[in-house]
Write a protein that holds these residues in place. Structure first.
Motif, PDB file in Angstrom:
ATOM      1  N   LYS A  60       0.849  -1.188   0.000  1.00 21.05           N
ATOM      2  CA  LYS A  60       0.000   0.000   0.000  1.00 21.05           C
ATOM      3  C   LYS A  60       0.886   1.241   0.000  1.00 21.05           C
ATOM      4  O   LYS A  60       1.934   1.258   0.634  1.00 21.05           O
ATOM      5  CB  LYS A  60      -0.893   0.024   1.246  1.00 21.05           C
ATOM      6  CG  LYS A  60      -1.830  -1.158   1.356  1.00 21.05           C
ATOM      7  CD  LYS A  60      -3.024  -0.988   0.478  1.00 21.05           C
ATOM      8  CE  LYS A  60      -4.008  -2.119   0.726  1.00 21.05           C
ATOM      9  NZ  LYS A  60      -5.082  -2.114  -0.239  1.00 21.05           N
ATOM     10  N   ASP A  62       0.639   5.789  -0.011  1.00 20.53           N
ATOM     11  CA  ASP A  62      -0.224   6.966   0.060  1.00 20.53           C
ATOM     12  C   ASP A  62       0.463   8.075  -0.736  1.00 20.53           C
ATOM     13  O   ASP A  62       1.507   7.850  -1.338  1.00 20.53           O
ATOM     14  CB  ASP A  62      -0.549   7.359   1.508  1.00 20.53           C
ATOM     15  CG  ASP A  62       0.678   7.789   2.316  1.00 20.53           C
ATOM     16  OD1 ASP A  62       1.625   8.367   1.732  1.00 20.53           O
ATOM     17  OD2 ASP A  62       0.688   7.563   3.530  1.00 20.53           O
ATOM     18  N   THR A  84      -3.121   7.255  -3.232  1.00 19.72           N
ATOM     19  CA  THR A  84      -3.284   6.265  -2.169  1.00 19.72           C
ATOM     20  C   THR A  84      -3.883   5.005  -2.771  1.00 19.72           C
ATOM     21  O   THR A  84      -4.896   5.077  -3.479  1.00 19.72           O
ATOM     22  CB  THR A  84      -4.197   6.805  -1.051  1.00 19.72           C
ATOM     23  OG1 THR A  84      -3.593   7.989  -0.513  1.00 19.72           O
ATOM     24  CG2 THR A  84      -4.392   5.782   0.059  1.00 19.72           C
ATOM     25  N   GLY A  85      -3.248   3.859  -2.530  1.00 20.12           N
ATOM     26  CA  GLY A  85      -3.764   2.604  -3.065  1.00 20.12           C
ATOM     27  C   GLY A  85      -2.736   1.499  -2.966  1.00 20.12           C
ATOM     28  O   GLY A  85      -1.787   1.580  -2.190  1.00 20.12           O
ATOM     29  N   GLU A  86      -2.926   0.455  -3.795  1.00 23.35           N
ATOM     30  CA  GLU A  86      -2.060  -0.720  -3.789  1.00 23.35           C
ATOM     31  C   GLU A  86      -1.279  -0.799  -5.094  1.00 23.35           C
ATOM     32  O   GLU A  86      -1.845  -0.678  -6.173  1.00 23.35           O
ATOM     33  CB  GLU A  86      -2.910  -1.986  -3.642  1.00 23.35           C
ATOM     34  CG  GLU A  86      -2.105  -3.268  -3.686  1.00 23.35           C
ATOM     35  CD  GLU A  86      -2.984  -4.517  -3.698  1.00 23.35           C
ATOM     36  OE1 GLU A  86      -2.444  -5.587  -3.985  1.00 23.35           O
ATOM     37  OE2 GLU A  86      -4.194  -4.413  -3.435  1.00 23.35           O
ATOM     38  N   ARG A 108      -3.614   0.582  -7.898  1.00 25.78           N
ATOM     39  CA  ARG A 108      -5.076   0.453  -7.843  1.00 25.78           C
ATOM     40  C   ARG A 108      -5.518   1.390  -6.720  1.00 25.78           C
ATOM     41  O   ARG A 108      -5.259   1.115  -5.552  1.00 25.78           O
ATOM     42  CB  ARG A 108      -5.487  -0.988  -7.539  1.00 25.78           C
ATOM     43  CG  ARG A 108      -7.001  -1.198  -7.506  1.00 25.78           C
ATOM     44  CD  ARG A 108      -7.377  -2.639  -7.159  1.00 25.78           C
ATOM     45  NE  ARG A 108      -6.839  -3.565  -8.151  1.00 25.78           N
ATOM     46  CZ  ARG A 108      -5.927  -4.515  -7.873  1.00 25.78           C
ATOM     47  NH1 ARG A 108      -5.436  -4.662  -6.665  1.00 25.78           N
ATOM     48  NH2 ARG A 108      -5.501  -5.329  -8.829  1.00 25.78           N
ATOM     49  N   PRO A 109      -6.164   2.522  -7.053  1.00 26.31           N
ATOM     50  CA  PRO A 109      -6.506   3.499  -6.018  1.00 26.31           C
ATOM     51  C   PRO A 109      -7.572   2.965  -5.062  1.00 26.31           C
ATOM     52  O   PRO A 109      -8.399   2.139  -5.450  1.00 26.31           O
ATOM     53  CB  PRO A 109      -7.042   4.691  -6.816  1.00 26.31           C
ATOM     54  CG  PRO A 109      -7.443   4.147  -8.138  1.00 26.31           C
ATOM     55  CD  PRO A 109      -6.617   2.922  -8.381  1.00 26.31           C
ATOM     56  N   GLU A 110      -7.493   3.446  -3.822  1.00 29.13           N
ATOM     57  CA  GLU A 110      -8.511   3.081  -2.844  1.00 29.13           C
ATOM     58  C   GLU A 110      -9.796   3.804  -3.189  1.00 29.13           C
ATOM     59  O   GLU A 110      -9.790   4.954  -3.600  1.00 29.13           O
ATOM     60  CB  GLU A 110      -8.063   3.459  -1.432  1.00 29.13           C
ATOM     61  CG  GLU A 110      -6.944   2.574  -0.932  1.00 29.13           C
ATOM     62  CD  GLU A 110      -6.572   2.883   0.520  1.00 29.13           C
ATOM     63  OE1 GLU A 110      -7.130   3.827   1.117  1.00 29.13           O
ATOM     64  OE2 GLU A 110      -5.719   2.152   1.045  1.00 29.13           O
ATOM     65  N   ALA A 111     -10.911   3.089  -3.009  1.00 27.96           N
ATOM     66  CA  ALA A 111     -12.221   3.651  -3.368  1.00 27.96           C
ATOM     67  C   ALA A 111     -12.644   4.706  -2.363  1.00 27.96           C
ATOM     68  O   ALA A 111     -12.299   4.647  -1.206  1.00 27.96           O
ATOM     69  CB  ALA A 111     -13.266   2.551  -3.426  1.00 27.96           C
TER      70      ALA A 111
END
Length: 111
Positions: A60, A62, A84-86, A108-111
């Motif tokens: 992860k 940010d 921010t994401g994975e 892959r951005p966090e929703a």
């Protein structure tokens, strides 16, 4: 005839091979965010030779996470994720020249 046929397939084969420098050449999942190089220089995934990389696939990040360094004229410039994401894919090759705007990683951005 043999010399002509031997030389003609080479250009065709070379034009079919996608260049790894262009992220748009490979299909990938929709909605991924590209982390691009802010500068032209040498990309390093780790703070020093022999040390573990800043980031691996699956980690992860940010907006402030340092994902690598771009060296320009002996100056080391940290590259922040800016998202921010994975991390799902690392395209930047350690120790290789990267161009301004070249994709280094996909997140892959966090929703």
């Amino acid at each position: 005839a043999p010399p002509a046929s031997a030389s003609s397939p080479a250009p065709a084969a070379a034009s079919v091979v996608p260049s790894p420098k262009h992220a748009s050449d490979t299909p990938r999942e929709a909605g991924l965010v590209e982390i691009t190089s802010p500068l032209l220089g040498i990309f390093y995934r780790a703070p020093k030779p022999g040390e573990p990389p800043f980031i691996e696939v699956g980690q992860k990040v940010d907006t402030e996470t340092v994902i690598g360094i771009v060296e320009v004229m002996k100056l080391m410039n940290s590259v922040a994720a800016g998202v921010t994401g994975e991390v799902v894919e690392i395209l930047g090759i350690n120790g290789e020249l990267v161009e301004h705007g070249e994709v280094l990683m996909l997140v892959r951005p966090e929703a």
